[in-house]
Design a protein around this motif. Sequence first.
Motif, PDB file in Angstrom:
ATOM      1  N   THR A 475       0.631  -1.699   0.265  1.00  0.00           N
ATOM      2  CA  THR A 475      -0.414   0.108   0.205  1.00  0.00           C
ATOM      3  C   THR A 475       1.012   1.268  -0.346  1.00  0.00           C
ATOM      4  N   GLY A 476       1.742   1.565   1.197  1.00  0.00           N
ATOM      5  CA  GLY A 476       3.215   2.689   0.978  1.00  0.00           C
ATOM      6  C   GLY A 476       3.511   2.514  -0.251  1.00  0.00           C
ATOM      7  N   ALA A 477       4.321   1.343  -0.960  1.00  0.00           N
ATOM      8  CA  ALA A 477       4.857   1.690  -2.178  1.00  0.00           C
ATOM      9  C   ALA A 477       3.998   2.677  -3.187  1.00  0.00           C
ATOM     10  N   VAL A 478       2.336   1.658  -3.722  1.00  0.00           N
ATOM     11  CA  VAL A 478       1.590   2.247  -4.589  1.00  0.00           C
ATOM     12  C   VAL A 478       0.589   3.285  -4.374  1.00  0.00           C
ATOM     13  N   THR A 479       0.773   4.080  -2.972  1.00  0.00           N
ATOM     14  CA  THR A 479       0.996   5.683  -2.344  1.00  0.00           C
ATOM     15  C   THR A 479       1.247   6.038  -3.362  1.00  0.00           C
ATOM     16  N   LYS A 480       3.394   6.038  -2.799  1.00  0.00           N
ATOM     17  CA  LYS A 480       3.932   6.794  -3.145  1.00  0.00           C
ATOM     18  C   LYS A 480       4.366   6.816  -4.514  1.00  0.00           C
ATOM     19  N   HIS A 481       4.648   5.510  -5.185  1.00  0.00           N
ATOM     20  CA  HIS A 481       4.513   5.954  -6.512  1.00  0.00           C
ATOM     21  C   HIS A 481       3.803   6.798  -7.639  1.00  0.00           C
ATOM     22  N   ALA A 482       2.340   6.637  -7.027  1.00  0.00           N
ATOM     23  CA  ALA A 482       1.476   7.733  -7.717  1.00  0.00           C
ATOM     24  C   ALA A 482       1.568   9.120  -7.684  1.00  0.00           C
ATOM     25  N   LEU A 483       1.984   9.148  -5.976  1.00  0.00           N
ATOM     26  CA  LEU A 483       1.809  11.073  -6.526  1.00  0.00           C
ATOM     27  C   LEU A 483       3.029  11.057  -6.406  1.00  0.00           C
ATOM     28  N   ASP A 484       4.474  10.348  -6.387  1.00  0.00           N
ATOM     29  CA  ASP A 484       5.634  10.964  -6.693  1.00  0.00           C
ATOM     30  C   ASP A 484       5.630  10.877  -8.270  1.00  0.00           C
ATOM     31  N   GLU A 485       5.464  10.232  -9.254  1.00  0.00           N
ATOM     32  CA  GLU A 485       5.102  10.240 -10.674  1.00  0.00           C
ATOM     33  C   GLU A 485       4.262  10.851 -11.555  1.00  0.00           C
ATOM     34  N   SER A 486       2.571  10.787 -10.849  1.00  0.00           N
ATOM     35  CA  SER A 486       1.984  11.602 -11.789  1.00  0.00           C
ATOM     36  C   SER A 486       2.150  13.196 -12.063  1.00  0.00           C
ATOM     37  N   LYS A 487       1.652  13.736 -13.357  1.00  0.00           N
ATOM     38  CA  LYS A 487       1.926  14.790 -13.452  1.00  0.00           C
ATOM     39  C   LYS A 487       0.631  15.480 -14.330  1.00  0.00           C
ATOM     40  N   PRO A 488       0.528  16.920 -14.367  1.00  0.00           N
ATOM     41  CA  PRO A 488      -0.947  16.724 -15.196  1.00  0.00           C
ATOM     42  C   PRO A 488      -0.941  16.402 -16.298  1.00  0.00           C
ATOM     43  N   GLY A 489      -2.483  15.363 -16.511  1.00  0.00           N
ATOM     44  CA  GLY A 489      -2.364  14.674 -18.260  1.00  0.00           C
ATOM     45  C   GLY A 489      -2.290  13.561 -17.800  1.00  0.00           C
ATOM     46  N   SER A 490      -2.114  12.931 -17.027  1.00  0.00           N
ATOM     47  CA  SER A 490      -1.459  11.976 -16.536  1.00  0.00           C
ATOM     48  C   SER A 490      -2.227  10.470 -16.322  1.00  0.00           C
ATOM     49  N   VAL A 492      -2.749   7.159 -14.417  1.00  0.00           N
ATOM     50  CA  VAL A 492      -2.389   6.263 -13.401  1.00  0.00           C
ATOM     51  C   VAL A 492      -3.037   4.787 -14.142  1.00  0.00           C
ATOM     52  N   LEU A 493      -2.421   4.465 -13.704  1.00  0.00           N
ATOM     53  CA  LEU A 493      -3.144   2.169 -13.973  1.00  0.00           C
ATOM     54  C   LEU A 493      -2.774   1.522 -12.697  1.00  0.00           C
ATOM     55  N   PHE A 494      -4.046   1.310 -11.979  1.00  0.00           N
ATOM     56  CA  PHE A 494      -4.093   0.870 -10.651  1.00  0.00           C
ATOM     57  C   PHE A 494      -5.417  -0.797 -11.239  1.00  0.00           C
ATOM     58  N   HIS A 495      -5.431  -1.410 -10.579  1.00  0.00           N
ATOM     59  CA  HIS A 495      -6.239  -2.588  -9.703  1.00  0.00           C
ATOM     60  C   HIS A 495      -7.352  -2.564  -9.324  1.00  0.00           C
ATOM     61  N   ASP A 496      -7.743  -2.963  -9.474  1.00  0.00           N
ATOM     62  CA  ASP A 496      -8.813  -2.883  -7.993  1.00  0.00           C
ATOM     63  C   ASP A 496      -9.593  -4.178  -7.584  1.00  0.00           C
ATOM     64  N   ILE A 497      -8.579  -5.192  -8.107  1.00  0.00           N
ATOM     65  CA  ILE A 497      -8.847  -6.132  -7.475  1.00  0.00           C
ATOM     66  C   ILE A 497      -8.074  -6.944  -6.044  1.00  0.00           C
ATOM     67  N   HIS A 498      -7.249  -5.852  -6.156  1.00  0.00           N
ATOM     68  CA  HIS A 498      -6.524  -6.187  -4.796  1.00  0.00           C
ATOM     69  C   HIS A 498      -6.417  -5.307  -3.720  1.00  0.00           C
ATOM     70  N   LYS A 499      -6.637  -5.589  -2.208  1.00  0.00           N
ATOM     71  CA  LYS A 499      -6.974  -4.849  -1.190  1.00  0.00           C
ATOM     72  C   LYS A 499      -5.948  -3.786  -0.985  1.00  0.00           C
ATOM     73  N   SER A 500      -4.512  -4.590  -0.813  1.00  0.00           N
ATOM     74  CA  SER A 500      -3.830  -3.513  -0.852  1.00  0.00           C
ATOM     75  C   SER A 500      -3.872  -1.529  -2.033  1.00  0.00           C
ATOM     76  N   THR A 501      -4.172  -2.318  -3.243  1.00  0.00           N
ATOM     77  CA  THR A 501      -4.363  -0.997  -4.104  1.00  0.00           C
ATOM     78  C   THR A 501      -5.658  -0.304  -3.192  1.00  0.00           C
ATOM     79  N   VAL A 502      -6.851  -0.784  -3.059  1.00  0.00           N
ATOM     80  CA  VAL A 502      -7.969   0.016  -2.507  1.00  0.00           C
ATOM     81  C   VAL A 502      -6.891   0.669  -1.190  1.00  0.00           C
ATOM     82  N   ASP A 503      -6.538   0.215  -0.587  1.00  0.00           N
ATOM     83  CA  ASP A 503      -6.238   0.853   0.166  1.00  0.00           C
ATOM     84  C   ASP A 503      -5.028   2.291   0.689  1.00  0.00           C
ATOM     85  N   ALA A 504      -4.554   2.257  -0.698  1.00  0.00           N
ATOM     86  CA  ALA A 504      -3.462   3.468  -1.032  1.00  0.00           C
ATOM     87  C   ALA A 504      -4.519   3.997  -1.256  1.00  0.00           C
TER      88      ALA A 504
END
Length: 543
Positions: A475-490, A492-504
């Motif tokens: 969860t922490g790694a997913v959060t950090k990557h999304a926040l660090d890498e996203s720019k205007p116009g990005s 972002v790829l996630f998968h809602d079948i993973h609880k760790s992702t939804v928790d992020a």
Amino acid sequence: MADTSLRRKLTVSAALGLLLVPGCHSAEQNLPYAEAIQFSPDTLEKLATRTVSVRVDHSTVSYRYPILGESHPLTTEIRTGMAERQTAFLEELPDHGSPELVQDVELLAASGDVIGARTTAVTSGVRGGGTETSTLWYDSGAGEVLPWTSLFRDEASLEAAHLAVAQVLQDGYQMTADQVPGLLGEIAMRAEADPDSVSAEADPDSVSAAASEPAGASEEESGSGDPEPGGTEETDGAALSVGDADLSDPEQAWEAAERWAASPLADLAFSTAGGLAVRMDPADVPSAGRVSEVLLPVEAEETEEVLSELGYHARSAAVAANADPEDFPLDGTLTAEGSSLDCERLKCVALTFDDGPGEYTDELLDHLAEYDARATFYVMGSLVSEFPEIVERTHAEGHEMGNHTWKHDDLTTLSAEGVAEDLKRTDEAIQEVTGVAPPTLRPPYGAMNGTVSDATEHPIILWDVDTMDWQNRDTGAVTKHALDESKPGSVVLFHDIHKSTVDAIPDVLEGMHADGFHFVTVSEIFGEDGLKPGQSHTDARVD
């Protein structure tokens, strides 16, 4: 949390018009006043409004706007303007306190010809907080969103209207020309010095640079200090030639609006008497007494020679609205909501979720709702019948559904006929539940080739930010990557079948929201003309 509602009931605005009530004057002194026509969109029975409030630890942002139809230009312009203010507000949050931004829209006129809207933004809990207003006019014949200047014939007419307002201050409030504030005073003094220099028929050769100074500009921005009480603002800079603009031309009208940005007429309404109601800050009119707002009347006969054709339509619509708001020629299509943000002007991000729906998708939808966030779900057709309620809810809450094949097969291993059959089967499953066919395709694994491109009419959506949530389940790694890498116009790829992702997602949403991002669907971020059938798209970034 977000409180979102569509309100269609008929209500009567308590502030249909604000009468100017003198504060410190004797009963026998009658100050001029105007009753402004301004009413809530809720008074229109067939018109929906959308109300949103996002409350988090560091701030609250709220807004309400009318839904004038799917991707209606006026709705898009209003919402984009609100979003720009929201981003500016969030980017400058103080380290403490509970700042708040509340934005609301009321209508100034509404008919089959023209719609006028006034946006009010009230900021509190921050340095320099206060009230900001803006007005827009939609010309249905031209299909154009226009500024207030388009209500006038030309810039000579604009100057004549300013002189009429200045005259109200001079006659009704016993102000001398040099006491009239800002641009109004400058025009009044020029007219006093040379009565023939300012008229509806005249061709004025200049208006001071004060005309283009934004209302509310700081001392540093304007290059001048606060005016002395009862005096005029000092202005410097080159004279601005303004006599030849054709205000019926949208581009020239917008350019004129920039030049005249400091004008009090930028926040004008029509009056119940058929003239203009011009708002002034009571601080600029000391003789007004203890009032919250000064509304100056420009009589109807004084507007006859200065209004444009759009101005006449707007005045008729405003007066008719005040008389009988139930008679507006609006139909049910105006309740449809489509893309309402111009992401070329905003910090937009498209959050996308693959491989669902699944057992955690409902929880994810709850998280998104707290931020009024729109996302895109790339759904497998084989799971639609297993989770029809979730698919229906996802669509109902404004999210976009995309095609992610029937059961996650690598499309590059199929023939053209196999690809087309797989995608058609998935489209039909989603459309049967939502009533809408998926507008885009995301191939599993991002795998594609010429056969896939040729076999589909869907634009193919990949991504520029891969959170790797399918691999690390952290969860922490997913959060950090999304926040660090996203720019205007990005995208972002996630998968809602993973609880760790939804928790992020709560931390992802909070971090991006605080940074001024707006959460939109794939179709919104690429725009109406940005997606091409059979072509792949990774992001809408401009850098």
